[in-house]
Design a protein around this motif. Sequence first.
Motif, mmCIF file in Angstrom:
data_model
loop_
_atom_site.group_PDB
_atom_site.id
_atom_site.type_symbol
_atom_site.label_atom_id
_atom_site.label_comp_id
_atom_site.label_asym_id
_atom_site.label_seq_id
_atom_site.Cartn_x
_atom_site.Cartn_y
_atom_site.Cartn_z
ATOM 1 N N ASN A 124 0.818 -1.212 0.000
ATOM 2 C CA ASN A 124 0.000 0.000 0.000
ATOM 3 C C ASN A 124 0.851 1.262 0.000
ATOM 4 N N HIS A 125 1.894 1.265 0.808
ATOM 5 C CA HIS A 125 2.730 2.459 0.938
ATOM 6 C C HIS A 125 3.596 2.702 -0.290
ATOM 7 N N LYS A 126 3.777 1.657 -1.120
ATOM 8 C CA LYS A 126 4.555 1.859 -2.343
ATOM 9 C C LYS A 126 3.825 2.774 -3.329
ATOM 10 N N TRP A 127 2.507 2.622 -3.405
ATOM 11 C CA TRP A 127 1.767 3.462 -4.367
ATOM 12 C C TRP A 127 1.057 4.636 -3.690
ATOM 13 N N LEU A 128 0.867 4.567 -2.367
ATOM 14 C CA LEU A 128 0.261 5.674 -1.631
ATOM 15 C C LEU A 128 1.042 5.869 -0.334
ATOM 16 N N PRO A 129 2.086 6.706 -0.356
ATOM 17 C CA PRO A 129 2.957 6.862 0.818
ATOM 18 C C PRO A 129 2.177 7.328 2.046
ATOM 19 N N PRO A 130 2.633 6.947 3.240
ATOM 20 C CA PRO A 130 1.937 7.357 4.468
ATOM 21 C C PRO A 130 2.119 8.845 4.743
ATOM 22 N N THR A 131 1.270 9.369 5.601
ATOM 23 C CA THR A 131 1.367 10.774 5.997
ATOM 24 C C THR A 131 2.642 11.002 6.798
ATOM 25 N N VAL A 132 3.321 12.115 6.501
ATOM 26 C CA VAL A 132 4.547 12.457 7.224
ATOM 27 C C VAL A 132 4.179 13.297 8.441
ATOM 28 N N ASN A 133 4.538 12.800 9.614
ATOM 29 C CA ASN A 133 4.300 13.526 10.861
ATOM 30 C C ASN A 133 5.546 14.329 11.197
ATOM 31 N N PHE A 136 23.808 5.537 13.125
ATOM 32 C CA PHE A 136 23.359 6.407 12.039
ATOM 33 C C PHE A 136 23.348 5.651 10.706
ATOM 34 N N ARG A 137 24.389 4.907 10.422
ATOM 35 C CA ARG A 137 24.468 4.164 9.161
ATOM 36 C C ARG A 137 23.381 3.086 9.098
ATOM 37 N N GLN A 138 23.122 2.418 10.235
ATOM 38 C CA GLN A 138 22.042 1.434 10.284
ATOM 39 C C GLN A 138 20.688 2.075 9.991
ATOM 40 N N LEU A 139 20.462 3.252 10.575
ATOM 41 C CA LEU A 139 19.178 3.926 10.420
ATOM 42 C C LEU A 139 18.940 4.353 8.974
ATOM 43 N N VAL A 140 19.990 4.833 8.316
ATOM 44 C CA VAL A 140 19.847 5.248 6.922
ATOM 45 C C VAL A 140 19.462 4.053 6.055
ATOM 46 N N GLU A 141 20.160 2.944 6.236
ATOM 47 C CA GLU A 141 19.857 1.764 5.423
ATOM 48 C C GLU A 141 18.465 1.228 5.719
ATOM 49 N N ALA A 142 18.103 1.187 7.010
ATOM 50 C CA ALA A 142 16.787 0.663 7.379
ATOM 51 C C ALA A 142 15.673 1.544 6.825
ATOM 52 N N ASP A 143 15.863 2.856 6.860
ATOM 53 C CA ASP A 143 14.835 3.753 6.345
ATOM 54 C C ASP A 143 14.725 3.653 4.823
ATOM 55 N N ASN A 144 15.854 3.518 4.146
ATOM 56 C CA ASN A 144 15.828 3.379 2.687
ATOM 57 C C ASN A 144 15.096 2.118 2.259
ATOM 58 N N ARG A 145 15.210 1.052 3.039
ATOM 59 C CA ARG A 145 14.680 -0.250 2.634
ATOM 60 C C ARG A 145 13.423 -0.629 3.424
ATOM 61 N N LYS A 146 12.755 0.353 4.013
ATOM 62 C CA LYS A 146 11.599 0.054 4.859
ATOM 63 C C LYS A 146 10.410 -0.489 4.072
ATOM 64 N N LEU A 147 10.375 -0.252 2.752
ATOM 65 C CA LEU A 147 9.290 -0.767 1.925
ATOM 66 C C LEU A 147 9.754 -1.886 0.997
#
Length: 658
Positions: free
Chosen positions: A98-107, A288-299
Motif C-alpha cells: 500500500n505504501h509503495k503506491w500511496l505513501p503514508p502521511t509524514v508527521n 546512524f548508518r544502520q538507520l539510513v539503510e533501514a529507512d531506505n529499505r523500509k518498503l
Amino acid sequence: MMMDSILARIQATAPSRDTSLLQELIGAVRPQHANDLQQATNRLRALAHLLATRPDWAQALRDYLAEVIGQRKLVHLLTDTGVLQNQGFFGELWRRLNHKWLPPTVNDAYLKDVFGQVFNHQDDHEWVNGIEPAVWLDLLNALQLPPHGWLQGQVLGELLEAVQVLSYRISAIGLEPELVRIHPDIERFESPFLRQNAEVVQLTEAWRSRLVDAQAEVPDARHLDVLLSQCEEIIGRVRKTASVQGVSVSLTRLLLRLTQGIDRLRILLDLLEAPSLQEALPTALGLFRQLVEADNRKLSLVDLFQTNTELLALQVTEHAGRSGEHYVASSRAEWLSMMRSAAGAGFIVGFMATLKILMARLLLAPVGYAALYSLNYSLGFMLIHVLHFTVATKQPAMTAARIAAAIDEGQKKLDELAELVVKVLRSQFVAIVGNVALAMPTAFVIALAWQAAFGQHLTGAEKAQHLLHDIDPLHSLALPHAAIAGVCLFLSGLISGYYDNKAAYNDIAPRLRQLRWLRRLLGEQRLARVTDYIGRNLGALAGNFFFGIMLGTIGTLGFVLGLPIDIRHVTFSSANFAFALVGLDYQLTTEQWLLSLAGIVLIALTNLAVSFTLALMVALRSRRVSFVRGRALAGLVWQRFRLSPRSFFLPPREVEPG
C-alpha cells in the motif's frame, strides 16, 4: 561552491525546525551515482574542510541540527526504524504494498519521518555505508561538538525512553506462547527476558535521578549485558530446537524481532554508558548508518521475504539435505541398490506414459485433460515413493542441499568436496541409466502387447511423428520445455522440505493418533504404523503430488493462454520414443535416430542442470554461504575426470579384507 552557499544561508538564517536547508546540504554531498564512493568521499571531506576552516559555519550548522533534532520526538527513530513491529507477515506485506503506491502521511513532530525526508533516495545507504568511518568522524570532529555534557536534557530523556520501550518489547516477545512451546524452560526457570526489564527500569530511574541531581549514582550496566547474553543464548537454543521440531514464518518473525531489539538495546546502552563524546562517536556513527539503510529499505519486499522466511528456508533445505544423503551412493553395494531402485521407477513410468497416451484419446475439455494428466503423474510418483524407487530427476534438489551443507560445515577441504561431487554425479548417472534402461523397454513391450491384442498400434503414425518431434532438440522447444520441467523439479523439492517441516512443527503424527474414528477404523497398532509413516514421509508424498500436478497442468495452461510452454521429462521422453518406434514400424531415418537419442540425453542434462542450479542457489542463500572457491573446486573435479573418468560413472572397486 554549492556547499559554501548552503552553509552561508544556514548561518544567515535563524535556527529553525525547517529541514529544507539540511536536505539541500545532503543533496550537495550525495554523489551522482550511489556507488561512486570516491566522489561521495571527496564531497564529505570538502564539507569537513569548510567547517574546520570556518568555525562560524560549524557553529551555525551545529545550532541548526540541534534545533531540527531537539524540536522533534526522537524515540520512534531509535525504537522503530530497523526493528520489526508487532505485525504479522501478511499484514506487513500488505502495508508495504500500500505504501509503495500511496505513501503514508509524514508527521513532522517525529524525527523518524523527517529522517526519511532528508535521506530520501532509496540508494542513499550505499554511499553512506560505503564511505570510510574515519571520514565521517572527521566531519563530526569538524562540527566541534561540546566534549562535556554531550548527553543531557531532552536527548537523554528520549534515549532513556527508547531503552525502556525496547526492554518492554523484549520481555513481551520472550513470553510469546509460540516461543514458550519450542523452549518450555522459559517458564520453568526465571526468565532473563523478564529480569532484563527489571534491570532496565532500575537503570533508567537512576539516570533520571541524575538529571535532577548530577551527583546521583548510576548502577553498572554490565549485569544487564549478561542478561541480554542469556536472552541471546535462548534464541540460539530455539533455533537449534527448531531444526528438529520445525519452524514457521511467525516463529522466524518473533526471533528476528527479538534479535533486532536486543541489538538495538545494546547500541543505546553503549551510548548511555559512554564516558565521553570521543568514545560515543563510533557507536553513534554505526547507529546512524544502520538507520539510513533501514529507512531506505523500509518498503522493500525482497528484504521482507528474505528476513521473515530465513529460518523456514533453512529448514526446508535442511530436510532436503537430510533426504539427499540417501541419494548419494558411495560404495558398490549402494550403487547397485540405486540402479535397482531407479529401474523400478522406470518400470512404473512406462505404464504412466501409456496411461497418458490413452487419456489423450478422450474427448475432454482442456481442464479435463489437465485433471487426468495430473492424477496420473501424482499417483504414479507417489507410488514410486511408497515402493522405495527412485526417479533420477528428483535427486538434484536433494543432493544440492547436501552439497550446500558440506560447504557450510566449516568450509571443508576442496578434495573432500570434490569427492562428494564425484559421488553425486556417479549416483545421478546410475539413476538416469536405471530409469531409462527400464522405462524404454517397458514402453516397448507395452506397445508390442497392445499391437498383438488389438491389431493396431498404440500410437498411430501421426501421433508417433508428434512424439518424435517433441524430443527433437533442434526443430522443437524440447530443451526450453525441459528447463521448465527442471523448475518444477526444483519447486517440488522445496515443497517436500516445507511439508516435512510442517509435519514436525505441527505434530502431525501425534495429532492423527488422537482421532478416535481413525483408531476405530485401523486399530491401535496399524494406526501407529500409518501415522508414523505419514509423519516421516509427508514431505515426500506432498512433493510428488504437487510435482505431478505441475507436470499435468503446465501444457494445458500453455494451450489455454496461447503460450508455447510445456514440460519434457527425460524418463517419459525415453518411453515416448519407444512408443513412436513401434508406431512407425521401426522405420526411422538416420536423422530421426540421432536427433531423438540426442534429445533424450540433452533433456536429461537440462532437467538436472536447471533443478540442481536453482536448488544449490537457494540452499547456499538460506545458509548465508557464498562459496568463493567454486572455480577451484570445478578445476579439481575436472582434473579428477581426466585422471579417472571411470569413477564418475562406476563405483570404485572394493578391496577384500587382508
